[in-house]
Design an enzyme around this catalytic site. Structure first.
Site, PDB file in Angstrom:
ATOM      1  N   HIS A 106      28.812 -52.973  -9.828  1.00 17.36           N
ATOM      2  CA  HIS A 106      29.797 -54.021 -10.102  1.00 17.36           C
ATOM      3  C   HIS A 106      30.178 -54.847  -8.879  1.00 17.36           C
ATOM      4  O   HIS A 106      31.030 -55.724  -8.978  1.00 17.36           O
ATOM      5  CB  HIS A 106      31.054 -53.400 -10.730  1.00 17.36           C
ATOM      6  N   ARG A 111      25.531 -46.332  -5.669  1.00 20.07           N
ATOM      7  CA  ARG A 111      25.360 -46.538  -7.114  1.00 20.07           C
ATOM      8  C   ARG A 111      24.473 -47.755  -7.331  1.00 20.07           C
ATOM      9  O   ARG A 111      24.853 -48.880  -7.014  1.00 20.07           O
ATOM     10  CB  ARG A 111      26.715 -46.747  -7.788  1.00 20.07           C
ATOM     11  N   ASP A 168      14.541 -44.686   0.320  1.00 21.72           N
ATOM     12  CA  ASP A 168      13.827 -45.037   1.555  1.00 21.72           C
ATOM     13  C   ASP A 168      14.755 -45.651   2.608  1.00 21.72           C
ATOM     14  O   ASP A 168      14.498 -45.516   3.807  1.00 21.72           O
ATOM     15  CB  ASP A 168      12.643 -45.972   1.257  1.00 21.72           C
ATOM     16  N   GLU A 204      29.188 -42.371 -19.907  1.00 20.15           N
ATOM     17  CA  GLU A 204      30.280 -43.316 -20.152  1.00 20.15           C
ATOM     18  C   GLU A 204      30.104 -44.079 -21.454  1.00 20.15           C
ATOM     19  O   GLU A 204      30.605 -45.183 -21.604  1.00 20.15           O
ATOM     20  CB  GLU A 204      30.420 -44.270 -18.957  1.00 20.15           C
ATOM     21  N   ASP A 215      34.343 -47.472 -18.874  1.00 20.52           N
ATOM     22  CA  ASP A 215      33.408 -47.742 -19.968  1.00 20.52           C
ATOM     23  C   ASP A 215      33.672 -46.833 -21.161  1.00 20.52           C
ATOM     24  O   ASP A 215      33.638 -47.278 -22.315  1.00 20.52           O
ATOM     25  CB  ASP A 215      31.968 -47.566 -19.479  1.00 20.52           C
TER      26      ASP A 215
HETATM   27  C1  3PY Z   1      33.698 -46.392 -15.232  1.00 16.83           C
HETATM   28  O1  3PY Z   1      34.855 -45.936 -15.218  1.00 16.83           O
HETATM   29  O2  3PY Z   1      33.160 -46.840 -16.247  1.00 16.83           O
HETATM   30  C2  3PY Z   1      32.919 -46.407 -14.001  1.00 16.83           C
HETATM   31  O3  3PY Z   1      31.789 -46.754 -14.026  1.00 16.83           O
HETATM   32  C3  3PY Z   1      33.533 -46.042 -12.702  1.00 16.83           C
HETATM   33  O4  3PY Z   1      34.648 -45.388 -12.718  1.00 16.83           O
HETATM   34 MG    MG Z   2      31.192 -47.629 -15.822  1.00 19.54          MG
END
Ligand code: 3PY
Ligand code: MG
Length: 268
Positions: free
Chosen positions: A49, A74, A88, A153, A179
């Site tokens: 994000h 991430r 890498d 999520e 999410d």
């Molecule tokens: C979420 O809460 O969806 C995340 O990806 C990070 O906390």
């Molecule tokens: Mg998320």
């Protein structure tokens, strides 16, 4: 001599680790270095994000490297080729978003391991991961220091959680409350009791499978609840939000903020 131990992974089962989300994505790594001096156990360099790319993630890894805070990277998506690039440049711990099936989980683990166990392309000889071949036997020791954290999520991920937990090589499951709460019909309200019920059940299930649990919340009451529940790694803040909060607090001490709009919609 470069220390190749992944201390985040080593501490995963030994102590609770508190982290900060790094979303400033500064290409020079200056903000990441400030965060690395603030005392967090881990720092999440966010390629999902925040406007990061492999090069800006590299710079931030270099900035964090001299300090005890451990970096987690991430990627924007669980892509095998992107994972190869991130490993890498020296990432050892990955938090991979939107995992929904055991097949996906297996592929992610394989992407982080050299053949014959996995499918990671062999080439770190020319990369930072091996400190440009200065780490003796890098190819033989790399796999054991990789830490794979998968984000669950979505409803589908939730349905397949048992199978995902059976995948060898998954070190931890991170519950994405933002999410997940949206998927469960409570967008923007991860603290809703229905969402919390699901989260608590997930934590118990993940612990039963002997995997570590991670979560994010900036809500102090929820942080304390997750501490009580034994969540192994908890993200407790975001650099962009902390900066914005501090900037707003300062100005509101002296004036009521009324943004001056340059145009009627204020966007240009
Ligand atoms: C979420 O809460 O969806 C995340 O990806 C990070 O906390
Ligand atoms: Mg998320």
């Amino acid at each position: 001599m470069v220390d190749t131990v992944n201390y985040f992974k080593k501490r995963l089962k030994l102590q609770q680790q508190f982290g900060l989300w790094i979303g400033l994505a500064d290409a020079d790594g200056y903000c990441a270095e400030i965060a690395a001096n603030a005392g967090y156990d881990w720092l999440l360099v966010d390629g999902e994000h925040a406007p990061n790319n492999v090069r800006t993630i590299l710079t931030q890894l270099q900035s964090i490297a001299p300090y005890p805070s451990q970096p987690i990277v991430r990627p924007v998506v669980g892509d095998v080729a992107l994972i190869k690039q991130l490993l890498d440049i020296g990432a050892q711990t990955l938090l991979i978003p939107m995992i929904e099936t055991a097949d996906q989980a297996e592929l992610m683990v394989k992407a982080t391991r050299y053949p014959p166990e996995g499918i990671r392309g062999v080439g770190a000889v020319l990369a930072r991961a091996s400190r440009w071949s200065n780490i003796p036997n890098y190819i033989h020791v790399a796999d054991q220091e990789i830490c794979v954290l998968l984000q669950i999520e979505s409803k589908k991920g939730l349905e397949n959680l048992d199978e995902i937990l059976n995948v060898a090589g998954v070190d931890g499951i991170f519950i994405g409350p933002a999410d997940l709460s949206a998927e469960l019909g409570h967008r923007g309200n991860p603290g809703h009791e229905d969402v919390q019920k699901v989260i608590v059940e997930m934590i118990e299930k993940i612990h039963k499978a002997n995997k570590a649990v991670g979560i994010f919340t900036a809500d102090e009451a929820l942080i304390r609840k997750y501490i009580e529940l034994g969540v192994e790694f908890i993200g407790i803040g975001v650099d962009t939000c902390l900066l914005m909060d501090a900037m707003k607090q300062l100005i509101t001490k002296f004036k009521t903020v009324t943004p001056v709009l340059k145009t009627s919609n204020g966007y240009n």
